[in-house]
Enzyme design. Structure first.
Site, PDB file in Angstrom:
ATOM      1  N   ARG A 107      42.161  55.341  50.773  1.00 16.92           N
ATOM      2  CA  ARG A 107      41.587  55.131  49.427  1.00 16.92           C
ATOM      3  C   ARG A 107      41.714  56.463  48.705  1.00 16.92           C
ATOM      4  NH1 ARG A 107      36.098  52.243  47.597  1.00 16.92           N
ATOM      5  NH2 ARG A 107      37.479  50.518  48.081  1.00 16.92           N
ATOM      6  N   HIS A 134      44.197  47.470  43.809  1.00 18.37           N
ATOM      7  CA  HIS A 134      43.383  47.265  45.023  1.00 18.37           C
ATOM      8  C   HIS A 134      43.931  46.023  45.739  1.00 18.37           C
ATOM      9  CE1 HIS A 134      40.179  47.628  47.745  1.00 18.37           C
ATOM     10  NE2 HIS A 134      39.128  47.539  46.964  1.00 18.37           N
ATOM     11  N   GLN A 137      41.882  44.056  48.368  1.00 23.29           N
ATOM     12  CA  GLN A 137      40.829  43.216  47.773  1.00 23.29           C
ATOM     13  C   GLN A 137      41.416  41.878  47.323  1.00 23.29           C
ATOM     14  OE1 GLN A 137      37.403  43.927  47.414  1.00 23.29           O
ATOM     15  NE2 GLN A 137      37.422  41.751  46.944  1.00 23.29           N
ATOM     16  N   ASP A 229      33.882  42.346  37.537  1.00 25.11           N
ATOM     17  CA  ASP A 229      33.790  43.630  38.227  1.00 25.11           C
ATOM     18  C   ASP A 229      32.947  44.545  37.336  1.00 25.11           C
ATOM     19  OD1 ASP A 229      34.226  45.778  39.937  1.00 25.11           O
ATOM     20  OD2 ASP A 229      36.367  45.952  39.533  1.00 25.11           O
ATOM     21  N   CYS A 269      34.253  41.614  43.503  1.00 23.41           N
ATOM     22  CA  CYS A 269      34.738  42.441  44.608  1.00 23.41           C
ATOM     23  C   CYS A 269      33.612  43.249  45.242  1.00 23.41           C
ATOM     24  CB  CYS A 269      35.846  43.351  44.115  1.00 23.41           C
ATOM     25  SG  CYS A 269      35.383  44.294  42.642  1.00 23.41           S
ATOM     26  N   ARG A 297      37.483  40.421  53.697  1.00 25.23           N
ATOM     27  CA  ARG A 297      38.231  41.680  53.723  1.00 25.23           C
ATOM     28  C   ARG A 297      38.660  41.979  55.163  1.00 25.23           C
ATOM     29  NH1 ARG A 297      37.614  45.674  49.863  1.00 25.23           N
ATOM     30  NH2 ARG A 297      39.107  46.729  51.207  1.00 25.23           N
TER      31      ARG A 297
HETATM   32  N1   CP Z   1      35.353  46.078  47.092  1.00 25.60           N
HETATM   33  C1   CP Z   1      35.433  47.295  47.684  1.00 25.60           C
HETATM   34  O1   CP Z   1      36.518  47.864  47.834  1.00 25.60           O
HETATM   35  O2   CP Z   1      34.254  47.775  48.133  1.00 25.60           O
HETATM   36  P1   CP Z   1      33.988  49.254  48.665  1.00 25.60           P
HETATM   37  O3   CP Z   1      34.132  50.187  47.488  1.00 25.60           O
HETATM   38  O4   CP Z   1      32.601  49.206  49.211  1.00 25.60           O
HETATM   39  O5   CP Z   1      35.016  49.572  49.712  1.00 25.60           O
END
Ligand code: CP
Length: 310
Positions: A107, A134, A137, A229, A269, A297
């Site tokens: 990330r 993402h 996701q 979101d 998400c 996920r």
């Molecule tokens: N949706 C998501 O990626 O959550 P986090 O930021 O908790 O990883």
């Protein structure tokens, strides 16, 4: 051998419809096995490095459990705990990590830096969210829809609010698989042409559609999925007041869901700001599938790793 044509998982647009369906079908098999209490060690002794430059709940936990349940190992490197791009070049970090790990999940805010890591690594690099997208996701988002609908083709998916990374990746996966994707927001925050060009190109092949609209009633008519979101994220705090005002009509409420198809589902998400982009009664109501999404996920990422790493 990697069963997908791309060594890495950086953008869903790098994959064919058939490859995405293979990930989703593999997810179904692995989730079924897990629910029966059967954890085949598909990734026995394989090691995953997880690198973060931002906080995470779902991404960290889902990847850690996924690799461990499949017989592998994981190393978590939290923000500030790796030299990457600061005390050590991305090139050298990529070469070194490739000697230790069988895959790297990252990330990282900068998509270009993630790509540089991937270009120089000799093991798969998985995008755990960048400033642009993402994709992990979106796999869970679409898989959750598949659990609720017999056939997802031509289902109308409406994303309310800001053009966030999950919005971009959801639009890409919908366009690959032939869904009708609508972004409903103030015009100022419409998804940018760089992404809509991708949606439109894919839709010519898949039969899906893309539309940006600021009219809430039109967006909701016949909608099968409502998704939202957060309205601002790390680095956008100074825009909070302006965004709150502009996005206020787009808050997902029970009234919004009442305008949609009777069987509409609500996705987010997470993390959510309850009472901001969505009300509690929607989050906790009968249409909500947000916790299925979060759990999925892990199942989708298991499938992804099995296909990339074996
Ligand atoms: N949706 C998501 O990626 O959550 P986090 O930021 O908790 O990883």
């Amino acid at each position: 051998m990697n069963k997908l044509t791309s060594l890495n998982f950086m953008d869903l647009d790098d994959f064919t419809r058939e490859e995405i369906l293979l990930i989703l079908e593999t997810t179904r098999e692995l989730k079924l096995e897990a629910k029966r209490g059967f954890f085949h060690p598909y990734l026995k002794h394989k090691a995953l490095g997880c690198i973060f430059d931002q906080p995470s709940t779902r991404t960290r936990i889902s990847f850690e459990l996924a690799i461990q349940q499949l017989g592998g190992y994981v190393t978590y490197l939290k923000p500030g705990e790796i030299h990457l791009g600061k005390k050590e070049s991305i090139y050298d970090t990529a070469k070194v990590l490739s000697r230790f790990f069988d895959a790297i999940m990252i990330r990282w805010n900068s998509y270009d830096e993630m790509k540089e890591l991937a270009d120089n690594a000799t093991v798969p690099v998985i995008n755990g969210m960048t400033e642009k997208n993402h994709p992990c996701q979106a796999l869970a988002d679409i898989y959750t829809m598949m659990e609720r609908f017999d056939d997802i083709r031509n289902k109308k998916v409406v994303f309310f609010g800001d053009r966030t990374q999950p919005a971009h990746s959801l639009g890409v996966i919908c366009s690959k698989l032939g869904l009708d994707f609508v972004h409903c927001s103030p015009k100022k925050y419409a998804i940018l042409p760089a992404y809509t060009a991708i949606f439109n190109r894919n839709n010519k092949i898949s039969g899906g559609t893309y539309l940006h609209i600021d009219d809430i009633d039109k967006a909701c008519a016949g909608a099968h999925v409502i998704y939202t979101d957060v309205w601002w994220w790390i680095g956008q705090e100074n825009e909070e007041e302006e965004r709150k005002q502009l996005f206020a009509p787009y808050q997902v409420t029970a009234d919004i869901l009442a305008k949609c198809d009777n069987n509409v589902i609500f996705e987010h998400c997470l993390p959510a700001m309850r009472g901001v982009e969505v009300t509690d009664d929607v989050m906790d109501g009968p249409h909500s599938v947000i916790y299925d999404q979060a759990e999925n996920r892990m199942h989708t990422e298991k499938a992804l790793m099995v296909l990339l790493m074996t």
